[in-house]
Design a protein around this motif. Structure first.
Motif, PDB file in Angstrom:
ATOM      1  N   LEU A  55     -31.507  20.256  14.297  1.00 46.40           N
ATOM      2  CA  LEU A  55     -31.739  18.873  13.893  1.00 46.40           C
ATOM      3  C   LEU A  55     -33.067  18.406  14.467  1.00 46.40           C
ATOM      4  O   LEU A  55     -33.337  18.584  15.662  1.00 46.40           O
ATOM      5  CB  LEU A  55     -30.614  17.976  14.383  1.00 46.40           C
ATOM      6  N   VAL A  56     -33.886  17.806  13.603  1.00 41.82           N
ATOM      7  CA  VAL A  56     -35.199  17.315  14.014  1.00 41.82           C
ATOM      8  C   VAL A  56     -35.205  15.801  13.876  1.00 41.82           C
ATOM      9  O   VAL A  56     -34.959  15.257  12.799  1.00 41.82           O
ATOM     10  CB  VAL A  56     -36.317  17.928  13.157  1.00 41.82           C
ATOM     11  N   GLY A  57     -35.463  15.106  14.968  1.00 37.90           N
ATOM     12  CA  GLY A  57     -35.541  13.650  14.965  1.00 37.90           C
ATOM     13  C   GLY A  57     -36.969  13.193  15.194  1.00 37.90           C
ATOM     14  O   GLY A  57     -37.792  13.927  15.733  1.00 37.90           O
ATOM     15  N   ASP A  58     -37.252  11.976  14.802  1.00 39.60           N
ATOM     16  CA  ASP A  58     -38.603  11.436  14.944  1.00 39.60           C
ATOM     17  C   ASP A  58     -38.734  10.497  16.136  1.00 39.60           C
ATOM     18  O   ASP A  58     -39.795   9.928  16.367  1.00 39.60           O
ATOM     19  CB  ASP A  58     -39.004  10.686  13.667  1.00 39.60           C
ATOM     20  N   HIS A  59     -37.631  10.359  16.911  1.00 38.02           N
ATOM     21  CA  HIS A  59     -37.638   9.372  17.980  1.00 38.02           C
ATOM     22  C   HIS A  59     -38.226   9.911  19.273  1.00 38.02           C
ATOM     23  O   HIS A  59     -38.586   9.139  20.153  1.00 38.02           O
ATOM     24  CB  HIS A  59     -36.200   8.895  18.246  1.00 38.02           C
ATOM     25  N   ALA A  60     -38.326  11.233  19.394  1.00 45.76           N
ATOM     26  CA  ALA A  60     -38.787  11.831  20.643  1.00 45.76           C
ATOM     27  C   ALA A  60     -40.269  12.182  20.555  1.00 45.76           C
ATOM     28  O   ALA A  60     -40.899  12.105  19.497  1.00 45.76           O
ATOM     29  CB  ALA A  60     -37.958  13.069  20.958  1.00 45.76           C
ATOM     30  N   ALA A  61     -40.824  12.613  21.680  1.00 45.91           N
ATOM     31  CA  ALA A  61     -42.228  13.004  21.715  1.00 45.91           C
ATOM     32  C   ALA A  61     -42.429  14.305  20.950  1.00 45.91           C
ATOM     33  O   ALA A  61     -41.519  15.128  20.834  1.00 45.91           O
ATOM     34  CB  ALA A  61     -42.671  13.173  23.166  1.00 45.91           C
ATOM     35  N   GLU A  62     -43.631  14.489  20.438  1.00 40.04           N
ATOM     36  CA  GLU A  62     -43.948  15.725  19.733  1.00 40.04           C
ATOM     37  C   GLU A  62     -43.681  16.916  20.640  1.00 40.04           C
ATOM     38  O   GLU A  62     -44.004  16.908  21.821  1.00 40.04           O
ATOM     39  CB  GLU A  62     -45.417  15.707  19.304  1.00 40.04           C
ATOM     40  N   GLY A  63     -43.072  17.951  20.087  1.00 37.46           N
ATOM     41  CA  GLY A  63     -42.707  19.118  20.865  1.00 37.46           C
ATOM     42  C   GLY A  63     -41.338  19.035  21.496  1.00 37.46           C
ATOM     43  O   GLY A  63     -40.868  19.994  22.110  1.00 37.46           O
ATOM     44  N   ASP A  64     -40.671  17.882  21.339  1.00 38.32           N
ATOM     45  CA  ASP A  64     -39.335  17.703  21.919  1.00 38.32           C
ATOM     46  C   ASP A  64     -38.404  17.043  20.902  1.00 38.32           C
ATOM     47  O   ASP A  64     -37.500  16.305  21.264  1.00 38.32           O
ATOM     48  CB  ASP A  64     -39.431  16.853  23.194  1.00 38.32           C
ATOM     49  N   ARG A  65     -38.641  17.307  19.628  1.00 41.01           N
ATOM     50  CA  ARG A  65     -37.898  16.605  18.590  1.00 41.01           C
ATOM     51  C   ARG A  65     -36.712  17.395  18.051  1.00 41.01           C
ATOM     52  O   ARG A  65     -35.890  16.831  17.322  1.00 41.01           O
ATOM     53  CB  ARG A  65     -38.842  16.255  17.432  1.00 41.01           C
ATOM     54  N   ALA A  66     -36.622  18.667  18.356  1.00 43.84           N
ATOM     55  CA  ALA A  66     -35.585  19.516  17.762  1.00 43.84           C
ATOM     56  C   ALA A  66     -34.478  19.810  18.768  1.00 43.84           C
ATOM     57  O   ALA A  66     -34.718  19.945  19.971  1.00 43.84           O
ATOM     58  CB  ALA A  66     -36.193  20.820  17.260  1.00 43.84           C
ATOM     59  N   ARG A  67     -33.256  19.880  18.225  1.00 40.28           N
ATOM     60  CA  ARG A  67     -32.076  20.220  19.021  1.00 40.28           C
ATOM     61  C   ARG A  67     -31.217  21.208  18.237  1.00 40.28           C
ATOM     62  O   ARG A  67     -31.209  21.214  17.003  1.00 40.28           O
ATOM     63  CB  ARG A  67     -31.240  18.969  19.337  1.00 40.28           C
ATOM     64  N   LEU A  68     -30.483  22.028  18.968  1.00 41.96           N
ATOM     65  CA  LEU A  68     -29.584  23.018  18.375  1.00 41.96           C
ATOM     66  C   LEU A  68     -28.146  22.535  18.476  1.00 41.96           C
ATOM     67  O   LEU A  68     -27.697  22.122  19.557  1.00 41.96           O
ATOM     68  CB  LEU A  68     -29.710  24.355  19.110  1.00 41.96           C
ATOM     69  N   VAL A  69     -27.431  22.625  17.374  1.00 36.80           N
ATOM     70  CA  VAL A  69     -25.999  22.316  17.367  1.00 36.80           C
ATOM     71  C   VAL A  69     -25.223  23.594  17.052  1.00 36.80           C
ATOM     72  O   VAL A  69     -25.799  24.611  16.678  1.00 36.80           O
ATOM     73  CB  VAL A  69     -25.664  21.204  16.339  1.00 36.80           C
ATOM     74  N   ASP A  70     -23.907  23.508  17.203  1.00 36.41           N
ATOM     75  CA  ASP A  70     -23.000  24.623  16.919  1.00 36.41           C
ATOM     76  C   ASP A  70     -23.320  25.838  17.778  1.00 36.41           C
ATOM     77  O   ASP A  70     -23.929  26.813  17.332  1.00 36.41           O
ATOM     78  CB  ASP A  70     -23.024  24.992  15.433  1.00 36.41           C
ATOM     79  N   TRP A  71     -22.836  25.782  19.019  1.00 32.09           N
ATOM     80  CA  TRP A  71     -23.080  26.848  19.990  1.00 32.09           C
ATOM     81  C   TRP A  71     -21.911  27.825  20.085  1.00 32.09           C
ATOM     82  O   TRP A  71     -21.748  28.507  21.092  1.00 32.09           O
ATOM     83  CB  TRP A  71     -23.371  26.230  21.355  1.00 32.09           C
ATOM     84  N   ALA A  72     -21.114  27.904  19.036  1.00 37.00           N
ATOM     85  CA  ALA A  72     -19.932  28.769  19.079  1.00 37.00           C
ATOM     86  C   ALA A  72     -20.290  30.234  19.306  1.00 37.00           C
ATOM     87  O   ALA A  72     -19.503  30.992  19.887  1.00 37.00           O
ATOM     88  CB  ALA A  72     -19.140  28.626  17.778  1.00 37.00           C
ATOM     89  N   TRP A  73     -21.487  30.650  18.839  1.00 36.16           N
ATOM     90  CA  TRP A  73     -21.875  32.051  18.948  1.00 36.16           C
ATOM     91  C   TRP A  73     -22.859  32.287  20.095  1.00 36.16           C
ATOM     92  O   TRP A  73     -23.600  33.278  20.089  1.00 36.16           O
ATOM     93  CB  TRP A  73     -22.464  32.526  17.624  1.00 36.16           C
ATOM     94  N   ALA A  74     -22.846  31.389  21.079  1.00 31.43           N
ATOM     95  CA  ALA A  74     -23.697  31.598  22.253  1.00 31.43           C
ATOM     96  C   ALA A  74     -23.415  32.977  22.851  1.00 31.43           C
ATOM     97  O   ALA A  74     -22.273  33.435  22.905  1.00 31.43           O
ATOM     98  CB  ALA A  74     -23.431  30.504  23.289  1.00 31.43           C
TER      99      ALA A  74
END
Length: 272
Positions: A169-188
Motif C-alpha cells: 500500500l502506497v500513501g501520500d501522507h508520509a515523506a518521500e521514501g517512506d510511503r509504502a507498507r506491506l500487508v498480509d505477513w502470513a508467509w513471513a
C-alpha cells in the motif's frame, strides 16, 4: 487456492460481540475483495475508529496464518499495520489491525511507486528477524530445485515473500521514501536477505518489465548485491517450478501470468 470469503455478519453472535468489545457498535462494514488467506476480511468503522479485521475458523487448514500474523506484527513498525487486538472465541480467530490508508502499488514500467517499493524493501532488509517460529526459505523451496542449490536460500533475515502489488500500500501522507507498507505477513519467512528482491522481480515482469529492467530494480536493494549469480539463477528456477505447479492446479489469468513471468525470468537467467 483461495479461501472462500464470508461476510462479517455471518460470525457467531459471541464472536461479533468480541469484536465490538474493542470497536464499539459497528457503523459501517466494507468487505475486502483482495487477499486469499482469510474467510473474514473487512474494513469496519465505529464511533471510536476504523480497523481492518481478518479472521479464520480456528479449525481451518490455514489457521496457522492467523497465528503467524499475530506473532510477527509487533516487530513490523514502519513496515506494516499495527495489530491492536486478537480474539479467539466461538471457534474463530480474529485479528484487528490499524487501517493503512493508501492504494495498491503500481509496478508498471515508469511508475512513481517503484522507488517507494525499493525503499520499503531496503527498510525491511534492515529489520532484525525476530526469534519466533518461522519457516525457512530453503524448506519452502526444497521440492523445486536440486538439493545443493538450497544453500543459496538459507539465512537469518526476515522476509515477506509475497510481493503481490496488492500487498503493498502506497500513501501520500508520509515523506518521500517512506510511503509504502506491506500487508498480509502470513508467509513471513527466515532466509537469505536478497530473496524478497528476487520475489519482486517476478511480479515486476508480470507487470510488464523485461527481466533486465526487473533486475535493475532489484539492484536498488543493497542485499541483492550479496547474492551469487548462480544463486539467483537457482531461485529463478525454483520459482518457475513453483508457479508452474500453482498455475497447473489453479489455471486462471493471474496464476498463468505469474507462471509466464517466472518462466521468462528463468529463461533470461539461463541464456543471459
Amino acid at each position: 487456492m483461495a479461501t472462500i470469503r464470508i461476510g462479517l455478519d455471518r460470525l457467531p453472535p459471541a464472536a461479533r460481540a468480541a469484536v465490538e468489545a474493542h470497536t464499539g457498535p459497528l457503523l459501517t462494514v466494507e468487505e475486502t475483495a483482495e487477499g486469499f488467506n482469510s474467510e473474514i476480511a473487512a474494513r469496519v468503522t465505529s464511533a471510536t475508529g476504523t480497523w481492518h479485521i481478518k479472521g479464520l475458523r480456528a479449525d481451518h487448514p490455514r489457521a496457522w496464518t492467523q497465528r503467524r500474523e499475530a506473532a510477527i506484527a509487533p516487530f513490523l513498525t514502519g513496515l506494516g499495520p499495527a495489530l491492536r487486538w486478537r480474539e479467539e472465541v466461538a471457534g474463530w480467530d480474529l485479528l484487528g489491525f490499524d487501517v493503512l490508508n493508501g492504494r495498491h502499488a503500481d509496478y508498471a514500467p515508469g511508475s512513481a511507486d517503484l522507488p517507494e517499493v525499493a525503499s520499503l524493501l531496503c527498510r525491511l532488509g534492515e529489520t532484525p528477524c525476530p526469534s519466533i517460529e518461522l519457516r525457512h526459505a530453503e524448506q519452502r523451496l526444497e521440492h523445486y530445485v536440486v538439493r545443493p542449490d538450497l544453500r543459496f536460500f538459507a539465512g537469518p533475515h526476515l522476509l515477506h515473500t509475497d510481493l503481490n502489488n496488492a500487498n503493498v500500500l502506497v500513501g501520500d501522507h508520509a515523506a518521500e521514501g517512506d510511503r509504502a507498507r506491506l500487508v498480509d505477513w502470513a508467509w513471513a519467512t527466515r532466509g537469505a536477505a536478497w530473496l524478497d528482491a528476487g520475489y519482486w522481480v517476478i511480479w515486476l515482469i508480470a507487470a510488464g518489465h523485461t527481466p533486465v529492467s526487473a533486475e535493475r530494480w532489484a539492484a536498488e536493494i543493497p542485499s541483492w548485491h550479496t547474492a551469487p549469480a548462480e544463486g539467483i539463477t537457482a531461485f529463478a528456477a525454483a520459482n518457475a517450478n513453483v508457479w508452474s505447479e500453482i498455475s497447473t492446479a489453479d489455471p486462471d489469468p493471474w496464476t498463468l501470468r505469474l507462471a509466464d513471468a517466472a518462466s521468462a525470468w528463468y529463461a533470461h537467467r539461463r541464456t543471459g
